[in-house]
Write a protein that holds these residues in place. Structure first.
Motif, PDB file in Angstrom:
ATOM      1  N   TYR A   1       0.813  -1.216   0.000  1.00 31.42           N
ATOM      2  CA  TYR A   1       0.000   0.000   0.000  1.00 31.42           C
ATOM      3  C   TYR A   1       0.848   1.270   0.000  1.00 31.42           C
ATOM      4  CZ  TYR A   1      -3.281  -3.559   1.583  1.00 31.42           C
ATOM      5  OH  TYR A   1      -4.026  -4.701   1.693  1.00 31.42           O
ATOM      6  N   MET A   2       2.039   1.214   0.596  1.00 30.69           N
ATOM      7  CA  MET A   2       2.917   2.387   0.652  1.00 30.69           C
ATOM      8  C   MET A   2       4.351   1.958   0.342  1.00 30.69           C
ATOM      9  SD  MET A   2       3.586   5.127   3.762  1.00 30.69           S
ATOM     10  CE  MET A   2       1.953   5.868   3.681  1.00 30.69           C
ATOM     11  N   PRO A   3       4.705   1.891  -0.933  1.00 30.10           N
ATOM     12  CA  PRO A   3       6.052   1.458  -1.325  1.00 30.10           C
ATOM     13  C   PRO A   3       7.082   2.581  -1.210  1.00 30.10           C
ATOM     14  CG  PRO A   3       4.739   1.886  -3.274  1.00 30.10           C
ATOM     15  CD  PRO A   3       3.826   2.111  -2.092  1.00 30.10           C
TER      16      PRO A   3
ATOM     17  N   GLN B   1      -5.138   5.420   3.135  1.00 29.56           N
ATOM     18  CA  GLN B   1      -4.766   4.033   2.898  1.00 29.56           C
ATOM     19  C   GLN B   1      -5.847   3.096   3.433  1.00 29.56           C
ATOM     20  OE1 GLN B   1      -2.187   3.288   1.144  1.00 29.56           O
ATOM     21  NE2 GLN B   1      -1.021   5.196   1.187  1.00 29.56           N
ATOM     22  N   PRO B   2      -5.930   1.869   2.917  1.00 28.38           N
ATOM     23  CA  PRO B   2      -6.913   0.894   3.410  1.00 28.38           C
ATOM     24  C   PRO B   2      -6.640   0.503   4.863  1.00 28.38           C
ATOM     25  CG  PRO B   2      -5.972   0.201   1.299  1.00 28.38           C
ATOM     26  CD  PRO B   2      -5.154   1.348   1.783  1.00 28.38           C
ATOM     27  N   VAL B   3      -7.626  -0.131   5.468  1.00 29.70           N
ATOM     28  CA  VAL B   3      -7.527  -0.542   6.870  1.00 29.70           C
ATOM     29  C   VAL B   3      -6.368  -1.506   7.077  1.00 29.70           C
ATOM     30  CG1 VAL B   3      -8.716  -1.744   8.755  1.00 29.70           C
ATOM     31  CG2 VAL B   3      -9.983  -0.180   7.271  1.00 29.70           C
TER      32      VAL B   3
ATOM     33  N   TYR C   1      -3.098   0.149   7.962  1.00 33.01           N
ATOM     34  CA  TYR C   1      -3.009   0.686   9.324  1.00 33.01           C
ATOM     35  C   TYR C   1      -2.926  -0.426  10.367  1.00 33.01           C
ATOM     36  CZ  TYR C   1      -3.674   5.332   7.493  1.00 33.01           C
ATOM     37  OH  TYR C   1      -3.497   6.510   6.808  1.00 33.01           O
ATOM     38  N   ILE C   2      -3.516  -1.569  10.070  1.00 29.29           N
ATOM     39  CA  ILE C   2      -3.357  -2.714  10.977  1.00 29.29           C
ATOM     40  C   ILE C   2      -1.891  -3.129  11.010  1.00 29.29           C
ATOM     41  CG2 ILE C   2      -3.890  -5.161  11.316  1.00 29.29           C
ATOM     42  CD1 ILE C   2      -6.681  -4.590  10.190  1.00 29.29           C
ATOM     43  N   ALA C   3      -1.281  -3.227   9.819  1.00 29.91           N
ATOM     44  CA  ALA C   3       0.141  -3.589   9.744  1.00 29.91           C
ATOM     45  C   ALA C   3       1.011  -2.531  10.415  1.00 29.91           C
ATOM     46  CB  ALA C   3       0.558  -3.769   8.284  1.00 29.91           C
ATOM     47  N   LEU C   4       0.695  -1.253  10.203  1.00 28.82           N
ATOM     48  CA  LEU C   4       1.481  -0.159  10.767  1.00 28.82           C
ATOM     49  C   LEU C   4       1.437  -0.170  12.295  1.00 28.82           C
ATOM     50  CD1 LEU C   4       3.143   2.437  10.373  1.00 28.82           C
ATOM     51  CD2 LEU C   4       0.973   3.696  10.298  1.00 28.82           C
ATOM     52  N   VAL C   5       0.237  -0.304  12.863  1.00 28.72           N
ATOM     53  CA  VAL C   5       0.101  -0.311  14.326  1.00 28.72           C
ATOM     54  C   VAL C   5       0.808  -1.521  14.923  1.00 28.72           C
ATOM     55  CG1 VAL C   5      -1.548  -0.509  16.229  1.00 28.72           C
ATOM     56  CG2 VAL C   5      -2.029   1.039  14.339  1.00 28.72           C
ATOM     57  N   TRP C   6       0.666  -2.678  14.282  1.00 29.92           N
ATOM     58  CA  TRP C   6       1.336  -3.877  14.794  1.00 29.92           C
ATOM     59  C   TRP C   6       2.850  -3.696  14.763  1.00 29.92           C
ATOM     60  CZ3 TRP C   6       0.880  -7.762  17.826  1.00 29.92           C
ATOM     61  CH2 TRP C   6       1.831  -8.792  17.800  1.00 29.92           C
TER      62      TRP C   6
END
Length: 298
Positions: free
Chosen positions: A32-34, A214-216, A219-224
């Motif tokens: 999602y964010m390369p 960005q898709p959910v 943000y799940i990956a980012l927070v983790w």
């Protein structure tokens, strides 16, 4: 501070298992964010912000000034430069390959501590561990098919990961040389926050504006990933400062990372799967841990 060996081992394994999940998390985030610098900057800045309530007190600014030297080491070596290299490398290598290469970090640490710390010398078993680990890395590089264009990019990524491990080892040695006077959580907070802000600045210069729409899943990956960084580094810096804990021996627990990290990446990432050569390379790296842990004290 004293701590029983079984608790040291348990906490070290917990930190390594948390780090093991990061390889797959980074690859998911890249979908999602390369943008390596921006993505890394968001992760570590968020991790630092999450830790502020647990680490900053009335004397925090005086602690920041008192320990500015070691804080500078970990901010730049571990985060700003080290993870800049790590995230660039992750653009070229698979999650499982990265886990196996990063798992060789204890070998680098063992060599560096031999020359920098009088109470942490190398013996023949550590030497055998290093030899096994190096064989594993060579096997992985051969598996990358270095004569092809794609393989050459992967080899470049592997070299960046090894450079990251070298910088991290040097930072760990600097933290170990303090042994007391600074909280592991406080050190981690500053490493994450200032290092993350530097990476965000680099992202703004080289990658343009941050795209937060960005898709959910992103943000799940980012927070983790932020939680992994906050918790794992806090545990690690705490353990490094425990009396009787040697940096090279503690870092040997990082040999769990190639096994668990590769398994997690193969399980989660759709484009990655194991083959015989990767198993051989992983076996050599993990075998290095077994040799060192089983025989070095004898």
């Amino acid at each position: 501070m004293k701590l029983k060996k079984k608790y040291v081992a348990g906490l070290a394994i917990l930190a390594c298992l948390l780090w093991s999940t990061a390889f797959a998390g980074v690859k998911i985030g890249f979908e999602y964010m390369p943008k390596p610098f921006t993505f890394a900057g968001l992760r570590f800045t968020l991790a630092g912000l999450l830790l502020i309530p647990f680490s900053w007190k009335r004397d925090s600014f005086s602690q920041l000034i008192l320990h500015r030297r070691v804080i500078t080491y970990v901010v730049f070596l571990n985060t700003a430069v080290g993870y800049a290299l790590y995230y660039i490398a992750m653009s070229y290598v698979g999650g499982a390959t990265a886990a196996i290469v990063i798992g060789s970090g204890p070998l680098i640490t063992a060599v560096m501590t031999h020359f920098t710390m009088a109470d942490d010398r190398m013996d023949r078993y550590k030497g055998l561990s290093i030899l096994l680990g190096l064989i594993g890395i060579v096997v992985i590089m051969v598996n990358s098919k270095p004569l092809t264009p794609v393989g050459q990019k992967e080899i470049f990524g592997i070299l960046l990961l090894l450079t990251n491990s070298t910088l991290t080892s040097f930072a760990n040695i600097k933290v170990a040389q303090i042994k007391k006077g600074i909280s592991g959580v406080f050190l981690t907070t500053n490493q994450m926050l200032w290092g993350g802000l530097i990476l965000l600045g680099m992202g703004r210069i080289f990658e343009g504006k941050i795209q937060l729409n960005q898709p959910v899943n992103f943000y799940i990956a980012l927070v983790w990933l932020a939680l992994v960084s906050a918790v794992a580094f806090s545990i690690w810096f705490f353990l490094i400062q425990v009396d009787g804990v040697k940096v090279s021996e503690l870092n040997m627990f990082k040999f769990f990372i190639p096994v668990s990290g590769a398994i997690i990446s193969w399980s989660i990432l759709p484009n990655e799967s194991p083959n015989l050569i990767s198993f051989i390379g992983m076996g050599c790296v993990f075998g290095a841990l077994i040799v060192n842990h089983r025989f070095s004290k004898k």
